[in-house]
Motif scaffolding. Structure first.
Motif, PDB file in Angstrom:
ATOM      1  N   THR A  16       0.799  -0.877  -0.107  1.00 20.98           N
ATOM      2  CA  THR A  16       0.006   0.278  -0.336  1.00 20.98           C
ATOM      3  C   THR A  16       0.993   1.251   0.239  1.00 20.98           C
ATOM      4  O   THR A  16       0.572   2.579  -0.104  1.00 20.98           O
ATOM      5  CB  THR A  16      -0.727   0.082   1.151  1.00 20.98           C
ATOM      6  OG1 THR A  16      -0.265  -0.028   2.376  1.00 20.98           O
ATOM      7  CG2 THR A  16      -1.791  -0.970   1.323  1.00 20.98           C
ATOM      8  N   GLU A  17       2.210   0.695   0.250  1.00 17.67           N
ATOM      9  CA  GLU A  17       3.316   2.269   0.285  1.00 17.67           C
ATOM     10  C   GLU A  17       2.946   2.945  -1.348  1.00 17.67           C
ATOM     11  O   GLU A  17       3.254   2.421  -2.003  1.00 17.67           O
ATOM     12  CB  GLU A  17       3.935   1.687   0.474  1.00 17.67           C
ATOM     13  CG  GLU A  17       5.091   2.200   1.829  1.00 17.67           C
ATOM     14  CD  GLU A  17       5.739   1.413   1.934  1.00 17.67           C
ATOM     15  OE1 GLU A  17       7.141   2.657   1.065  1.00 17.67           O
ATOM     16  OE2 GLU A  17       6.395   0.679   2.908  1.00 17.67           O
ATOM     17  N   VAL A  18       3.202   4.737  -1.035  1.00 16.31           N
ATOM     18  CA  VAL A  18       2.763   4.892  -2.683  1.00 16.31           C
ATOM     19  C   VAL A  18       4.197   5.372  -2.843  1.00 16.31           C
ATOM     20  O   VAL A  18       4.882   6.179  -2.017  1.00 16.31           O
ATOM     21  CB  VAL A  18       1.714   6.333  -2.483  1.00 16.31           C
ATOM     22  CG1 VAL A  18       1.751   6.968  -4.106  1.00 16.31           C
ATOM     23  CG2 VAL A  18       0.588   5.578  -1.989  1.00 16.31           C
ATOM     24  N   LYS A  19       4.944   4.641  -3.882  1.00 19.98           N
ATOM     25  CA  LYS A  19       6.203   6.112  -3.902  1.00 19.98           C
ATOM     26  C   LYS A  19       6.208   6.949  -4.956  1.00 19.98           C
ATOM     27  O   LYS A  19       5.361   7.093  -5.616  1.00 19.98           O
ATOM     28  CB  LYS A  19       7.373   4.281  -4.869  1.00 19.98           C
ATOM     29  CG  LYS A  19       7.040   2.569  -4.986  1.00 19.98           C
ATOM     30  CD  LYS A  19       8.297   2.569  -5.172  1.00 19.98           C
ATOM     31  CE  LYS A  19       8.024   0.258  -4.626  1.00 19.98           C
ATOM     32  NZ  LYS A  19       9.126  -0.078  -5.075  1.00 19.98           N
ATOM     33  N   PRO A  20       6.833   8.043  -4.995  1.00 17.63           N
ATOM     34  CA  PRO A  20       6.884   9.024  -5.338  1.00 17.63           C
ATOM     35  C   PRO A  20       7.661   8.867  -6.508  1.00 17.63           C
ATOM     36  O   PRO A  20       8.099   8.559  -6.441  1.00 17.63           O
ATOM     37  CB  PRO A  20       7.710   9.834  -4.505  1.00 17.63           C
ATOM     38  CG  PRO A  20       8.938   9.209  -3.584  1.00 17.63           C
ATOM     39  CD  PRO A  20       8.101   7.814  -3.565  1.00 17.63           C
ATOM     40  N   LYS A  24      12.630  10.275 -14.059  1.00 18.28           N
ATOM     41  CA  LYS A  24      12.250   9.086 -15.457  1.00 18.28           C
ATOM     42  C   LYS A  24      11.172   8.815 -15.412  1.00 18.28           C
ATOM     43  O   LYS A  24      10.515   8.248 -16.755  1.00 18.28           O
ATOM     44  CB  LYS A  24      13.081   7.835 -14.942  1.00 18.28           C
ATOM     45  CG  LYS A  24      13.022   7.762 -15.965  1.00 18.28           C
ATOM     46  CD  LYS A  24      14.614   5.754 -15.272  1.00 18.28           C
ATOM     47  CE  LYS A  24      14.282   4.697 -16.722  1.00 18.28           C
ATOM     48  NZ  LYS A  24      15.328   3.906 -15.837  1.00 18.28           N
ATOM     49  N   ASP A  25       9.737   8.667 -13.960  1.00 22.96           N
ATOM     50  CA  ASP A  25       8.771   8.610 -14.500  1.00 22.96           C
ATOM     51  C   ASP A  25       8.087   8.893 -15.787  1.00 22.96           C
ATOM     52  O   ASP A  25       7.350   9.709 -15.765  1.00 22.96           O
ATOM     53  CB  ASP A  25       8.551   7.683 -13.775  1.00 22.96           C
ATOM     54  CG  ASP A  25       9.078   6.462 -13.173  1.00 22.96           C
ATOM     55  OD1 ASP A  25       9.161   5.739 -13.704  1.00 22.96           O
ATOM     56  OD2 ASP A  25       8.842   7.032 -11.649  1.00 22.96           O
ATOM     57  N   LEU A  26       8.867  10.684 -15.427  1.00 24.14           N
ATOM     58  CA  LEU A  26       7.510  11.643 -15.285  1.00 24.14           C
ATOM     59  C   LEU A  26       8.057  12.327 -16.836  1.00 24.14           C
ATOM     60  O   LEU A  26       7.588  12.719 -17.701  1.00 24.14           O
ATOM     61  CB  LEU A  26       8.029  12.705 -14.287  1.00 24.14           C
ATOM     62  CG  LEU A  26       7.377  12.679 -13.243  1.00 24.14           C
ATOM     63  CD1 LEU A  26       8.115  14.388 -12.261  1.00 24.14           C
ATOM     64  CD2 LEU A  26       5.889  12.992 -13.682  1.00 24.14           C
ATOM     65  N   LEU A  27       9.237  12.423 -17.335  1.00 27.98           N
ATOM     66  CA  LEU A  27       9.867  12.457 -18.506  1.00 27.98           C
ATOM     67  C   LEU A  27       8.997  11.417 -19.422  1.00 27.98           C
ATOM     68  O   LEU A  27       8.609  10.736 -19.503  1.00 27.98           O
ATOM     69  CB  LEU A  27      11.779  12.591 -18.417  1.00 27.98           C
ATOM     70  CG  LEU A  27      11.950  13.430 -17.543  1.00 27.98           C
ATOM     71  CD1 LEU A  27      13.567  13.703 -17.923  1.00 27.98           C
ATOM     72  CD2 LEU A  27      11.587  14.803 -18.613  1.00 27.98           C
ATOM     73  N   VAL A  31      12.334  12.303 -24.397  1.00 28.74           N
ATOM     74  CA  VAL A  31      13.435  13.521 -24.199  1.00 28.74           C
ATOM     75  C   VAL A  31      15.211  12.662 -23.149  1.00 28.74           C
ATOM     76  O   VAL A  31      15.666  12.385 -23.354  1.00 28.74           O
ATOM     77  CB  VAL A  31      12.474  14.262 -23.011  1.00 28.74           C
ATOM     78  CG1 VAL A  31      13.424  15.183 -22.470  1.00 28.74           C
ATOM     79  CG2 VAL A  31      11.809  14.669 -24.179  1.00 28.74           C
ATOM     80  N   LEU A  32      14.048  11.235 -22.365  1.00 29.80           N
ATOM     81  CA  LEU A  32      15.145  10.881 -21.414  1.00 29.80           C
ATOM     82  C   LEU A  32      16.011  10.165 -22.000  1.00 29.80           C
ATOM     83  O   LEU A  32      16.902  10.230 -22.590  1.00 29.80           O
ATOM     84  CB  LEU A  32      13.960   9.107 -20.942  1.00 29.80           C
ATOM     85  CG  LEU A  32      15.201   8.541 -20.317  1.00 29.80           C
ATOM     86  CD1 LEU A  32      15.482   9.621 -19.085  1.00 29.80           C
ATOM     87  CD2 LEU A  32      14.126   7.843 -19.601  1.00 29.80           C
TER      88      LEU A  32
END
Length: 87
Positions: A16-20, A24-27, A31-32
């Motif tokens: 149930t932990e939410v990882k920030p 890399k996930d946002l790009l 672009v990466l």
């Protein structure tokens, strides 16, 4: 006095932990890829620059050595004075 009870650790569930979100996930993948290519180019340029600097230092050292070998005073001061081994 009575014994103190230790506090029980809070139950944590890993599922149930939410990882920030990372950069890399946002790009965008395009672009990466461009950033990775640019990073590899920069590393290659740095390696080439180091190699050029090393070659230039080596050439300067060789030129100085050649200049000193032509200087009789330098050769005389730095030669071995044990003439017996040349007999």
């Amino acid at each position: 006095m009575g014994k103190k009870k230790k506090a029980a650790p809070a139950p944590s569930s890993a599922s149930t932990e939410v990882k920030p979100a990372t950069l890399k996930d946002l790009l965008n993948s395009e672009v990466l890829d461009k950033l990775k290519a640019q990073a590899s180019e920069m590393k290659a340029a740095e390696v080439k620059k180091r190699e050029d600097d090393r070659k230039q230092a080596e050439e300067a050292r060789k030129a100085e050595q050649k200049r000193l070998e032509g200087n009789f005073e330098y050769l005389l001061n730095n030669s071995s004075m044990d003439w017996k081994k040349f007999k």
